[in-house]
Structures are given as C-alpha cells and as structure tokens.
Enzyme design. Structure first.
Site, PDB file in Angstrom:
ATOM      1  N   HIS A 186     -12.835  10.536  -2.013  1.00  0.00           N
ATOM      2  CA  HIS A 186     -13.117   9.544  -3.050  1.00  0.00           C
ATOM      3  C   HIS A 186     -13.820  10.200  -4.229  1.00  0.00           C
ATOM      4  O   HIS A 186     -14.565   9.560  -4.955  1.00  0.00           O
ATOM      5  CB  HIS A 186     -13.986   8.403  -2.492  1.00  0.00           C
ATOM      6  CG  HIS A 186     -13.295   7.597  -1.445  1.00  0.00           C
ATOM      7  ND1 HIS A 186     -13.243   7.974  -0.130  1.00  0.00           N
ATOM      8  CD2 HIS A 186     -12.573   6.458  -1.535  1.00  0.00           C
ATOM      9  CE1 HIS A 186     -12.538   7.086   0.557  1.00  0.00           C
ATOM     10  NE2 HIS A 186     -12.118   6.162  -0.264  1.00  0.00           N
ATOM     11  N   PHE A 236      -7.288   5.038  -6.178  1.00  0.00           N
ATOM     12  CA  PHE A 236      -8.160   6.212  -6.286  1.00  0.00           C
ATOM     13  C   PHE A 236      -7.293   7.407  -6.652  1.00  0.00           C
ATOM     14  O   PHE A 236      -6.212   7.573  -6.090  1.00  0.00           O
ATOM     15  CB  PHE A 236      -8.861   6.528  -4.947  1.00  0.00           C
ATOM     16  CG  PHE A 236      -9.873   5.504  -4.528  1.00  0.00           C
ATOM     17  CD1 PHE A 236     -11.205   5.622  -4.919  1.00  0.00           C
ATOM     18  CD2 PHE A 236      -9.497   4.428  -3.744  1.00  0.00           C
ATOM     19  CE1 PHE A 236     -12.142   4.674  -4.516  1.00  0.00           C
ATOM     20  CE2 PHE A 236     -10.425   3.486  -3.350  1.00  0.00           C
ATOM     21  CZ  PHE A 236     -11.752   3.600  -3.735  1.00  0.00           C
ATOM     22  N   PRO A 290       1.147  10.499  -3.137  1.00  0.00           N
ATOM     23  CA  PRO A 290       2.477   9.970  -2.769  1.00  0.00           C
ATOM     24  C   PRO A 290       3.322   9.605  -3.988  1.00  0.00           C
ATOM     25  O   PRO A 290       4.544   9.541  -3.899  1.00  0.00           O
ATOM     26  CB  PRO A 290       2.147   8.715  -1.935  1.00  0.00           C
ATOM     27  CG  PRO A 290       0.777   8.941  -1.428  1.00  0.00           C
ATOM     28  CD  PRO A 290       0.068   9.742  -2.494  1.00  0.00           C
ATOM     29  N   LEU A 332       0.860  -1.177   0.000  1.00  0.00           N
ATOM     30  CA  LEU A 332       0.000   0.000   0.000  1.00  0.00           C
ATOM     31  C   LEU A 332       0.904   1.236   0.000  1.00  0.00           C
ATOM     32  O   LEU A 332       1.143   1.857   1.035  1.00  0.00           O
ATOM     33  CB  LEU A 332      -0.904  -0.037   1.246  1.00  0.00           C
ATOM     34  CG  LEU A 332      -2.217   0.718   1.188  1.00  0.00           C
ATOM     35  CD1 LEU A 332      -3.030   0.435   2.433  1.00  0.00           C
ATOM     36  CD2 LEU A 332      -2.072   2.200   0.965  1.00  0.00           C
ATOM     37  N   GLU A 378       1.944   4.236  -3.000  1.00  0.00           N
ATOM     38  CA  GLU A 378       1.773   4.656  -4.393  1.00  0.00           C
ATOM     39  C   GLU A 378       3.093   4.987  -5.069  1.00  0.00           C
ATOM     40  O   GLU A 378       3.272   4.716  -6.266  1.00  0.00           O
ATOM     41  CB  GLU A 378       0.794   5.835  -4.466  1.00  0.00           C
ATOM     42  CG  GLU A 378      -0.660   5.462  -4.178  1.00  0.00           C
ATOM     43  CD  GLU A 378      -0.968   5.165  -2.715  1.00  0.00           C
ATOM     44  OE1 GLU A 378      -0.128   5.493  -1.847  1.00  0.00           O
ATOM     45  OE2 GLU A 378      -2.040   4.602  -2.415  1.00  0.00           O
TER      46      GLU A 378
END
Ligand SMILES: Cc1ncc(C[n+]2csc(CCOP(=O)(O)OP(=O)(O)O)c2C)c(N)n1
Ligand SMILES: [Mg+2]
Length: 753
Positions: free
Chosen positions: A554, A507, A513, A482, A484
C-alpha cells in the site's frame, strides 16, 4: 492400425469417444503412421462430452448469395496466398493467414452490419473484414506498410484490422485484449439507453447495435476472456463472442490449453449467455448459427458465444513451421475439411455453378488480387519524419495556454483537503459533461440503490468519489468487479464510442493486472491506428507511502514505469489546488492520463486550499516554483515537495538559499523551468520518493548533465528511496523512504562541493 490408436495423437476421452475437435478421425484412419506411445498422462482426459444434436436447418440463399459467399471465402484465401508469395519475394515483411477460418467469418460478416454494428476482430479475420466491405487493396496496403493503409497507416503488421468507416476498431497483437474493449464498446450503448443526454453523444449509437469480438481457442486461456464474459453476462450486453477453435495456439494443442479441451463446455455456467457450437468450416451451418447468435444480441437478450471448430491448414504464421509439432496425418486430415474446397464441391454438386464457371470465378479473383497487389506495392511508405506523429492528440494540446486559468484565480470558501478538491473537480466536470462515467472498485456510494437513502455511502476507499452516484445516478457512477484489467479494458472500449471514462484503480500497488491494457492498448490506440482511433481515459490512482503501516502493498510508487510509456500523460500533484486544476485538464484533454493522488497528501493541512472556480485549469508541463532561491535547485514532485521545503528552511539557517521546483506533471515535464533554475543556481538535486536506481531522477539528472553541463558547479545529486520495498515497521519505513534529513544532507553536500 485402428482408428483409436492413432487418435490418441489427437486426444481420446476416457470412454473412448472422440472429442468433438477431432475432424481428424476418418482421415487419420486411412493413413498408416508409425505406432506412437500414448501421450504423457500429465493431463487426465475429461469425460466424454455429450454430443449436441446437430441442427439440420439450412439457410435459404439465392444463387447469387451462394456465389458471393464462395467468392469472398476464396478471395480471402487468395489474398493470403498472395501475401505468402510477396513475403517470399521480400516485398512484405510478415504474414499471418486466415486460412481455414473463412467460412465462419464470411457467415459472421453476412449477419452483421458494417458501419452500424461494431467490430473487434483478431488477426485471422481477413474474410470477415472483406465481407464487411474492406477491399483487397486496403488489406494489402497494410501488408506493404503503406501510408495509405486505413488500419494503421503503415504502423502495424498485416492482418491487424481497423477501419473507421466500417466500425472496425484498431486491433493489436496481444491475444485477448480486444475482449474487454468490445464489452466496453457495447456498454457505451447500454449506458446511452440509460442516460438521456448520452444518446446523442455516443458515436453512431443504434438501439439494436451488436458488438462482434473474436478470439482463438488458445486466447480463451487469457484471464481477460473470463473477465469479459463475466461483465457481458452480468450486464446482458449485446456482444457476439466468436471463438475460432483451430485446435492450436501456435504449437500448443487445445487439450493442453483448456480443461477438458472444450471451451464452450466451460462457459456453460454463465447466466444470460446464448451458446452455439458449429462446424466453422461448413459455410451454411456457420451462417445458420451466426444468424441465431446475432439475432439473440440484436433483440437485446444478452451476449452470445459461438464456438466454431475450424482448421489451420497453414502454419501459425510464416515464422512458424507446423511440421515441427504436427504429424503429417493430422495435417492431411485438416486439408479434407478445407472450407473452400467443401463449399466449392457443394456448389458444383448442387448445380449452383459448373466447374468451368467456378474456374472463371477463381481466375477473376486472382486477377483482382494481382491488380490490388501491384497497386499496393506502388503505394509509398510513411515518411520518416512522421514517426512521432499521433503519439498524442494533434488537435487538443493540454500544454497550451487554453488550459491555463491559473493566473489571478479567485478562490473561495474554507480551505479543503486534496480529497475535497478532487471530489469537487469530479462533481463540477460531471455536471458539465454527460459523457463522463466514473467506475472502479468501491467508487459508488451504494451499489444497492434501494439502500442508498438509508446509508451514508462509501464513495471510494479514500472517499474521493463520495456522493457522485447520489448526484449523477448509478448509470454514470458504478462499481466494477474486482479486476483492474476489466476497468481499463472496458474504459478503452467506452472511449472508442466517445464516452469519457474517469476510472479509479484503488491502489497503485494493484495497477499491474491492468498494465497490459495500459501499455499495449490505452497508450497505443492513437499512434497504432494513425489517429483513426483514440482512448482518452483518465485513470485516477492513489499512490505512495509515508503512511506508517502502509507496508509493501500500500506504499508503492514505481511511476517511471509509466513515464516511460509514450502516449500516456502522467500527472502528480502535491497540493489540493493543483490536484483540482490538473484533474480538470486531464479530463478535458484528449489523451490517456495517469492521474496520481498521493495518499499521504490527501488530508495534510499544509496543502489545503480554498476552492477555485469550475473552469480552473493548470496546463501539463508547467512546473511551479515552490520556493525561490539562488544557491541550489531541487527538482521534485509529490510527497518530496514538502520534505524538500522543510529541508530548505533548515538549510537557510546554514546560509544556503534553495530553490524548489515542483514539476506537477511528470510526462510531459517542464524542462524550461528546470533549465532556467539550474542556469541560475548551477547546482541541482533531483528528489523523489521512488527508489533510486533506474528511476525518474536518472532521466532528469542525465538531461541536466548533458544539456546544462557548462552551467554546473557540482555533480547532479539524487535523493530517493533505497532500492528495496517499503516495509511495515515504521522504523524501517523511515529508513527506506527519503526523509527531510536526507534532503538536507544532499543540500549540504552539493552546496559545499
Ligand atoms: C498476450 C500474448 N501472448 C502471446 C502472444 C504470442 N502469440 C501470438 S498468436 C499466439 C497463439 C494464439 O492462439 P489462438 O488463440 O488459438 O489463435 P490462433 O492463432 O490459433 O488463431 C501466441 C501465443 C501474443 N501475441 N499475445
Ligand atoms: Mg487456435
């Protein structure tokens, strides 16, 4: 003045033991600095580290090898000194030296194979590059900004290494971005071993290849460093991490930077990591340590981590003056540990060469450097008109007819959603091209293979990657940590080896990141290396709002931040069919692509489509006229296409005939289609979901105003979200995001102007 008092300047452990960084101890004791207060107790010193027993082994080198080692170290220093002189004369424009790091770097170069192993050095690594075979002229060509510079063709600062033939991958200025790329580069080899069809397709694949990556002590504070170690250790990749610890990151000393002041102690918990420490100013000790570290990788036992203590006898760069933050006595003690001085003394002491011989060698090096400098200075800079060359691939043009199979496309089967058609596109492309690997968070069906047959499978939080792992195996479709930056950084390294990573960022809201890797690495690789290297990665990213409950994190769609990046293609389909065709073009083109998938459009009935054939492609920069009209043009994309369509139908009842242009790709975009439409209607609205100010619409509106001014009968109007965030409460979300009514209001306003 006692030793210990002065040493507080450097750092003292609680028990009074010297930290292992303290080369300064004895030398400092000889001087008589003014008494200084103990450092502020902001940082509690760590307990004294236990000293490792010193390895006494000494590599056996012939006389010629000893002299060659010295010569390369000296050549490196001489080149730095020459650059410093040239900078003083304004003949070069920046200088950063590798001084003090030479011993460990020549040692590293001696253990590795140029053009066979792979290299991700950083700016102190001049001596490594020389040892690998880069010539002084090649290095100085970069300093003068010459077109002939093999690393960047006049585009990057000196000491930003790159050399295609030697497998030195183009390096940049951001500290630490090279680490995840090096992991990806090694991972390409790892996957080539798992996937039969890949072996021939991974660039220069060797069974026992090693990837070298280096960093400074300060850079070990970057999160990407830890992400890189995590993946390298998890996959047991053959990466040699070399931490060149000169005790400072510009003016920040290591004990402020690193908990306990010793990074190799912190990394001890990583499994499969072979950790070595050494005095990196001692050439022979460095060589022994580097041999063990490289050997560990070559035998595929996993990554190695070498923590080499070095010195920084010059300031950080010529833009820095270390006297502002380093006391004289500390600097003087560095000089005592100068690797060149030390190795030169050893050579004469052991009778390898006498003083006269050594001087002769130095004179010869000086001559070589001067000649190279003269040659470099005579080498022309790139012509001004080359400034935009290689922003994109000069060979593969995704806007060309070659990528257009849209006309008369034969569709078949029941209509599928955007998710279905993207998924189909991924399946057919993966079947066609074994270089494609798919990874990201949750994209696999089931990481634990033993359960794969017992479960339905995840296949992405939106199911876009469903059954890819099942069909193509876990070596080609796999979950990432997890993280990015880890996803994009590794993808860049894999792409350097000829793989085609199609990664997913779960997303859009969490792409940030990875922004550093995207903005400073992915998009720049080709341009900054003058087309020597590239990073044609596809990033699939679910984007956008209208979800009822998507809320702040989101629903984001700040896409203009990406269209503003040269070198990056930005694609934003609004229908299932377009998504399929544009995804195929994204995969087959040779540039990095941000492929945006609107979450709200994923499963709408109005944008479904039967399936196109497996070679269906839509070129970039080709808009679609969704609705022909004569009175007003709406230029739009994504979720606003359908909203504009509904508004247009309502406007029709009021006697206004609206034309709608769906751009489909945002960078490049179809200016000709916009111009043609606006010339016809003389009125324009740019409608998008993103917030109004400084947005994509501002660019399009500005261009319409400046290039089509004579054709306009009304000011260009923008319809966009409010300049705020997307809220959770549906009533608020509705007010924030542009609705059909907003588009209709703009149509009425502009058409009646
Ligand atoms: C991401 C990033 N932040 C800041 C900088 C500015 N900067 C360049 S070098 C440097 C210090 C690096 O120190 P270290 O990693 O110890 O390497 P050294 O220069 O000491 O060899 C800094 C802060 C940068 N280039 N990149
Ligand atoms: Mg440093």
């Amino acid at each position: 003045m006692s030793d210990t008092k002065v040493l507080r300047l450097v750092k003292r452990s609680e028990s009074g033991n010297l930290p292992e960084t303290a080369f300064t101890a004895k030398t400092v004791a000889k001087t008589e600095p003014k008494p200084v207060a103990a450092p502020a107790p902001a940082l509690k010193p760590a307990p004294a580290p236990a000293r490792q027993p010193k390895q006494k082994e000494r590599p056996r080198l012939s006389r010629a090898e000893m002299l060659k080692l010295y010569r390369t170290m000296y050549l490196s220093r001489r080149l730095d000194d020459k650059e410093i002189q040239m900078k003083g004369q304004n003949r070069i424009f920046f200088q950063i030296s590798g001084a003090g790091h030479e011993a460990i770097l020549v040692a590293a170069g001696m253990c590795l194979k140029p053009g066979y192993d792979w290299f991700y050095p950083y700016y102190r690594d001049r001596a490594l590059c020389l040892q690998l075979g880069m010539t002084p002229l090649e290095q100085l060509l970069q300093s003068v900004g010459a077109e002939a510079d093999p690393a960047s063709h006049g585009r990057q600062m000196p000491s930003h290494w790159g050399h295609k033939k030697l497998n030195i991958v183009s390096q940049s200025s951001p500290t630490g971005t090279q680490l995840l790329q090096a992991v990806g580069c090694a991972e390409a080899g790892y996957r080539a071993k798992l996937i039969k069809e890949l072996k021939k397709r991974v660039k220069n694949f060797r069974n026992d290849e090693v990837v070298y990556v280096s960093l400074g002590d300060g850079t070990s504070s970057e999160g990407e460093f830890w992400e890189a170690l995590n993946t390298a250790c998890n996959l047991k990749l053959p990466v040699v991490f070399l931490c060149e610890d000169n005790g400072y990151a510009i003016s920040v000393p290591v004990e402020v930077q690193t908990a306990g002041g010793d990074v190799s102690k912190l990394v001890r918990g990583f499994p499969n990591l072979f950790i070595q420490r050494c005095d990196g100013t001692d050439a022979l000790e460095s060589l022994a340590v580097m041999r063990r570290a490289v050997d560990n990788c070559r035998k595929n036992r996993g990554p190695s981590f070498v923590h080499a203590k070095v010195i920084r006898p010059y300031s950080h760069s010529l833009s820095d003056d270390e006297r502002l933050y380093r006391a004289d006595e500390e600097r003087a003690s560095d000089a005592e540990h100068d690797p060149i001085k030390r190795f030169g003394a050893l050579l004469t002491k052991e009778g390898v060469i006498d003083q006269e011989g050594l001087q002769k060698l130095k004179d010869e090096v000086a001559r070589e450097v001067n000649e190279a400098a003269d040659q470099a200075l005579a080498s022309p800079q790139p012509a001004a008109e080359t400034a935009t060359a290689f922003v994109y691939s000069p060979v593969v043009d995704p806007t060309s007819k070659e990528f257009d199979t849209e006309e008369n496309v034969q569709l078949s089967g029941n209509p599928g959603t955007m998710v279905d058609l993207i998924n189909r596109g991924l399946h057919t492309e993966m079947k066609r091209d074994p270089r494609i690997v798919v990874f990201g968070e949750d994209v696999a069906d089931c990481s634990r293979e033993e359960s794969l047959e017992k479960v339905k499978g995840k296949g992405g939080v939106f199911k876009v990657t469903a059954n890819l792992q099942r069909e193509f195996g876990s070596a080609r479709v796999f979950n990432s940590p997890l993280a990015e930056a880890n996803i994009v950084g590794r993808a860049i390294g894999m792409a350097a080896r000829g793989l085609k990573p199609v990664v997913e960022i779960q997303f859009f809201d969490y792409i940030w990141p990875a922004m550093h890797q995207i903005r400073n690495e992915l998009a720049l690789m080709r341009w900054r290396s003058g087309n020597e290297f590239s990073a044609p990665v596809v990033m699939r990213v679910p984007v956008g709002g209208y979800l009822k409950g998507g809320a702040v994190y989101h629903s984001q769609s700040g896409v203009s931040l990406f269209t503003q990046i040269p070198g990056l293609r930005v694609v934003y389909p609004s229908t299932a069919l377009d998504a399929n065709g544009l995804l195929r073009t994204s995969i087959r083109c040779d540039d990095p692509v941000l492929f945006l998938e609107h979450k709200h459009l994923y499963r709408q009935a109005y944008n479904k489509s039967p399936y196109p054939p497996d070679d269906f492609m839509i070129p970039f920069g080709k808009a679609k006229t969704v609705r022909a009209g004569t009175d007003i043009s709406i230029i739009t994309y994504g979720a606003l296409v359908q909203r504009s369509f509904v508004a247009a139908k309502k406007a029709e009842q009021q006697g206004v005939n609206v034309e709608i242009i769906d751009l489909r790709t945002m960078s490049p975009y179809d200016w000709d289609a916009i111009a043609e439409s606006v010339k016809k209607t003389s009125r324009a609205i740019v409608a998008h979901e993103d917030s109004l100010s400084f947005g994509y619409g501002a660019e399009i509106a500005a261009r319409i105003s400046s290039e089509l001014f004579e054709y306009l009968d009304a000011p260009v109007r923008r319809v966009a979200a409010l300049d705020t965030f997307v809220a959770y409460a549906p009533q608020l979300e509705d007010a924030i995001l542009p609705q059909v009514a907003d588009v209709l209001e703009a149509i009425v306003e502009v058409s009646s102007y």
